[in-house]
Design a protein around this motif. Structure first.
Motif, PDB file in Angstrom:
ATOM      1  N   ALA A 185       1.794   5.500   2.915  1.00 56.09           N
ATOM      2  CA  ALA A 185       2.419   4.453   2.098  1.00 56.09           C
ATOM      3  C   ALA A 185       1.677   3.138   2.239  1.00 56.09           C
ATOM      4  O   ALA A 185       1.029   2.877   3.255  1.00 56.09           O
ATOM      5  CB  ALA A 185       3.882   4.263   2.503  1.00 56.09           C
ATOM      6  N   GLU A 186       1.759   2.313   1.198  1.00 53.58           N
ATOM      7  CA  GLU A 186       1.205   0.971   1.236  1.00 53.58           C
ATOM      8  C   GLU A 186       2.270   0.020   1.787  1.00 53.58           C
ATOM      9  O   GLU A 186       3.467   0.265   1.641  1.00 53.58           O
ATOM     10  CB  GLU A 186       0.821   0.513  -0.185  1.00 53.58           C
ATOM     11  CG  GLU A 186      -0.266   1.352  -0.852  1.00 53.58           C
ATOM     12  CD  GLU A 186      -1.655   1.014  -0.335  1.00 53.58           C
ATOM     13  OE1 GLU A 186      -1.755   0.112   0.518  1.00 53.58           O
ATOM     14  OE2 GLU A 186      -2.621   1.660  -0.780  1.00 53.58           O
ATOM     15  N   PRO A 187       1.854  -1.097   2.418  1.00 50.61           N
ATOM     16  CA  PRO A 187       2.843  -2.095   2.857  1.00 50.61           C
ATOM     17  C   PRO A 187       3.626  -2.630   1.659  1.00 50.61           C
ATOM     18  O   PRO A 187       3.104  -2.706   0.542  1.00 50.61           O
ATOM     19  CB  PRO A 187       1.969  -3.200   3.480  1.00 50.61           C
ATOM     20  CG  PRO A 187       0.693  -2.514   3.853  1.00 50.61           C
ATOM     21  CD  PRO A 187       0.485  -1.450   2.815  1.00 50.61           C
ATOM     22  N   LEU A 188       4.876  -2.987   1.886  1.00 50.12           N
ATOM     23  CA  LEU A 188       5.705  -3.513   0.809  1.00 50.12           C
ATOM     24  C   LEU A 188       5.228  -4.904   0.396  1.00 50.12           C
ATOM     25  O   LEU A 188       4.799  -5.701   1.228  1.00 50.12           O
ATOM     26  CB  LEU A 188       7.168  -3.605   1.256  1.00 50.12           C
ATOM     27  CG  LEU A 188       7.881  -2.293   1.583  1.00 50.12           C
ATOM     28  CD1 LEU A 188       9.330  -2.568   1.951  1.00 50.12           C
ATOM     29  CD2 LEU A 188       7.810  -1.321   0.417  1.00 50.12           C
ATOM     30  N   ARG A 189       5.316  -5.179  -0.905  1.00 50.56           N
ATOM     31  CA  ARG A 189       5.033  -6.533  -1.385  1.00 50.56           C
ATOM     32  C   ARG A 189       6.293  -7.382  -1.265  1.00 50.56           C
ATOM     33  O   ARG A 189       7.391  -6.862  -1.088  1.00 50.56           O
ATOM     34  CB  ARG A 189       4.595  -6.467  -2.857  1.00 50.56           C
ATOM     35  CG  ARG A 189       3.299  -5.709  -3.084  1.00 50.56           C
ATOM     36  CD  ARG A 189       3.061  -5.424  -4.544  1.00 50.56           C
ATOM     37  NE  ARG A 189       4.013  -4.438  -5.049  1.00 50.56           N
ATOM     38  CZ  ARG A 189       4.115  -4.074  -6.320  1.00 50.56           C
ATOM     39  NH1 ARG A 189       3.340  -4.634  -7.228  1.00 50.56           N
ATOM     40  NH2 ARG A 189       4.985  -3.162  -6.688  1.00 50.56           N
TER      41      ARG A 189
END
Length: 352
Positions: free
Chosen positions: A156-160
């Protein structure tokens, strides 16, 4: 003065010669030792370079054999004449050098610090990953987590994040980032969606967030305010206790009607129920979608009288007034949403 005996001259000369010879020998020996040390160091460097070239050659043949792996094999062969398909350096100086290193380098993961009230399943939904993957990546034997705990979210990508500006609402922000409204609300349960604070930071969940979205309307469907005037009816007859718009550093997305607990809430217009259930901050909530794409929202109810997908007519009872969610007393929070943007309901409701 009496002259020294000849023997003393001879002895002095011998001592001088010995001193010169000894100094020359020591200096020469030191030079030899330095040359030997330098030669040994050079030999060691050559040997290390040869070993490195051999390792690079092996890496080029191994890791470089898998095309497309980011950061893959190192330069191939002694001297590094050709990089492996994995993308090593052409001069042999900076290849990956480890078989499988490319796949490891491209593996994505995010770090998440648990907030109060969050559950493992909610975090998994937020990032759009399976709960099992989240549990396995963190070596958890149960779903029990605590605030402040750091979790690794695999793949997963870090949350914006988004900082709320004047006039913005959850509806607009969800549309701006292309995420489901329900997912945005789920990721920010600690916030009051009807009273967003200007400057407040909102977490934007992954576009893969696994929450069913409320159907969005086409931007081209936005009707003019004049065309909508008079098409909506008051959902309850009660004094307005809070008006629409920014105030005291917050954005109020609707109007609050100070009705009594248990008073019937009526559909402001014909429509279809697209949401009927518990919404963070709003409590028990009904959302109706109307034929032109506009929507109405009825929050803080004590009881719901409709189900998702149900057709209703203007004036039908859809819920009862209550004080669920973030509420200081019985009232109805009412919104009219045009093109995913809450508008002042008083622009559309009949004068009274």
């Amino acid at each position: 003065m009496e002259q020294p005996p000849v023997r003393l001259y001879v002895a002095g000369a011998v001592i001088a010669v010995l001193a010169v010879f000894t100094g020359s020998f020591s200096y020469g020996r030191a030079q030899v030792l330095r040359r030997e040390a330098a030669l040994a160091a050079a030999v060691e460097r050559v040997g290390a370079a040869g070993t490195q070239g051999t390792h690079q050659e092996a890496a080029g043949e191994g890791a470089g054999a898998a095309p497309g792996d980011a950061g893959g094999g190192g330069a191939g062969g002694t001297g590094g004449q050709a990089a492996g398909p994995g993308g090593g350096a052409s001069d042999g100086s900076a290849g990956g050098g480890l078989s499988g290193g490319g796949k490891q380098g491209s593996e994505k993961s995010a770090s998440h610090v648990v907030r109060r009230g969050e559950t493992l399943s909610r975090i998994a939904r937020m990032y759009g990953v399976p709960v099992d993957s989240l549990r396995e990546a963190n070596g958890l034997t149960s779903d029990v987590i605590k605030p402040g705990q750091k979790l690794v979210v695999p793949g997963a990508e870090p949350l914006r994040t988004h900082v709320v500006k004047e006039g913005e609402s959850f509806w607009q922000i969800a549309r701006q980032y292309g995420v489901p409204l329900a997912a945005l609300l789920d990721a920010n349960r600690e916030l009051d969606p009807g009273h967003l604070m200007i400057g407040e930071e909102i977490r934007i969940p992954s576009s893969r967030a696994t929450v069913v979205a409320i159907p969005a309307t086409n931007p081209m469907d936005e009707p003019a305010v004049e065309a909508l005037a008079g098409k909506f009816a008051w959902p309850v007859l009660a004094p307005i206790s809070s008006y629409f718009g920014p105030r005291w550093g917050r954005n109020h997305a609707g109007i609050d009607l100070a009705a009594n607990h248990g008073d019937p809430i009526r559909a402001a217009r014909d429509g279809t129920v697209v949401l009927a259930g518990e919404v963070s901050g709003y409590g028990l909530t009904v959302v109706l979608e109307h034929e032109d794409g506009t929507r109405t929202l009825y929050a803080h109810a004590s009881e719901l009288k409709v189900q998702p997908g149900q057709k209703v007519r203007q004036g039908d009872v859809i819920a009862l007034v209550g004080s669920t969610g973030r509420s200081t007393g019985p009232h109805l929070h009412f919104e009219i949403i045009v093109n995913d943007q809450p508008r002042d309901p008083l622009l559309f409701l009949p004068k009274r």
